[in-house]
Write a protein that holds these residues in place. Sequence first.
Motif, short mmCIF file in Angstrom:
data_model
loop_
_atom_site.label_atom_id
_atom_site.label_comp_id
_atom_site.label_asym_id
_atom_site.label_seq_id
_atom_site.Cartn_x
_atom_site.Cartn_y
_atom_site.Cartn_z
N ILE A 123 1.57 9.17 5.83
CA ILE A 123 0.78 9.10 4.61
C ILE A 123 0.75 10.46 3.94
O ILE A 123 0.45 11.48 4.58
CB ILE A 123 -0.67 8.64 4.92
N GLU A 124 1.06 10.51 2.65
CA GLU A 124 0.99 11.77 1.93
C GLU A 124 -0.44 12.31 1.96
O GLU A 124 -1.41 11.54 1.96
CB GLU A 124 1.44 11.58 0.48
N LYS A 125 -0.56 13.62 1.95
CA LYS A 125 -1.89 14.23 2.06
C LYS A 125 -2.81 13.78 0.94
O LYS A 125 -4.02 13.64 1.13
CB LYS A 125 -1.75 15.75 2.08
N GLY A 126 -2.26 13.55 -0.25
CA GLY A 126 -3.08 13.11 -1.36
C GLY A 126 -3.59 11.69 -1.22
O GLY A 126 -4.45 11.26 -2.00
N LEU A 127 -3.07 10.95 -0.24
CA LEU A 127 -3.48 9.57 -0.01
C LEU A 127 -4.33 9.45 1.25
O LEU A 127 -4.52 8.35 1.76
CB LEU A 127 -2.25 8.66 0.09
N GLN A 169 -7.39 6.35 4.56
CA GLN A 169 -6.06 6.47 3.96
C GLN A 169 -5.75 5.21 3.16
O GLN A 169 -6.37 4.17 3.33
CB GLN A 169 -4.99 6.64 5.06
N ILE A 170 -4.76 5.34 2.27
CA ILE A 170 -4.22 4.18 1.56
C ILE A 170 -2.71 4.18 1.73
O ILE A 170 -2.06 5.21 1.65
CB ILE A 170 -4.61 4.18 0.06
N ASP A 171 -2.17 2.99 2.01
CA ASP A 171 -0.73 2.82 2.21
C ASP A 171 -0.33 1.54 1.49
O ASP A 171 -0.49 0.44 2.02
CB ASP A 171 -0.41 2.73 3.69
#
Length: 300
Positions: free
Chosen positions: A55-59, A177-179
């Motif tokens: 997961i990207e840090k911004g997410l 988190q969001i994915d």
Amino acid sequence: MHYPAGLAAAHSPLIDAGSADADEQLKFSKHKPVWNESDTGEPDDGQRYSTWPFIEKGLRGPKPYPHWLIEDAAAIDTELGILKTGKEGDVFLLERATEDRSSLLAAKRYRSREQMQFSRSQAYSDGRSARRSRDNRAIRNNSTYGKQVAALQWANAEWTYLLRCYEAGIPVPYPVQIDGTEILMEFIADPEDQHAAAPRLQQLSRFDPRLPALWDQLVDALERFAGLGVAHGDLSSYNLLVSGERLVVIDVPQCVDLAGNPNGLDFLHRDCVNLCEWFASKGLPNDPDELFSSLLSHLF
């Protein structure tokens, strides 16, 4: 149940998703992971490697991360059952575990637009739009691509509002988190049983001694919403959880911008009416119009 490099733990049964009261009856047996050096297999059915490392840090959720959040790349996510079936998606219970730590998460997964039952979605989303005109056209045309974009929009909307609410001190689950169309967030447990979901406000009896304090917490949350310039838009005793003495607001994808949405103030007033009527039924009468007027003074 298999873990990377041979971590194994006792399996918890899935909850019967067909039960109307599955979310109220949810119970889980406490278990501790056991290390098994001879097991090097892939995760079992209903398991996956933790998605956190990808997961990207911004997410990811805001720092500082809570103490229970597991960042270990070797962690395994295990699906334990369904917590709630909703209009726009379903919420599952997930355990994220390593060889010596585990935590429970709520995983909300949005359906495609054709599977949604959220018939009022257009009224809530007035004032929002996709960044690309192509996406807006696809949504209007109800194409397959447009349905995918719409589901992503609702997931992104909930993620954005969870972050804003959490950082504004509104009592919402911590957003992990969001994915894509899956959001992982804090699992709100019953303090008397950390493997059981906290009850909804709706389940409290008329004589519950916590009601006055919960009303005060609710008013504070509404004032903080108004301070952000938004209304929950669908707030009732069904999407408020009571974790011991703590009130927690859930289901925020339909939050409305009070300046950008032409129906924003109507949604805010309806929230006031719904909540005042419920508390009045429990012997705590409050004037919804007075509450509404008070909230207007907190706008922006």
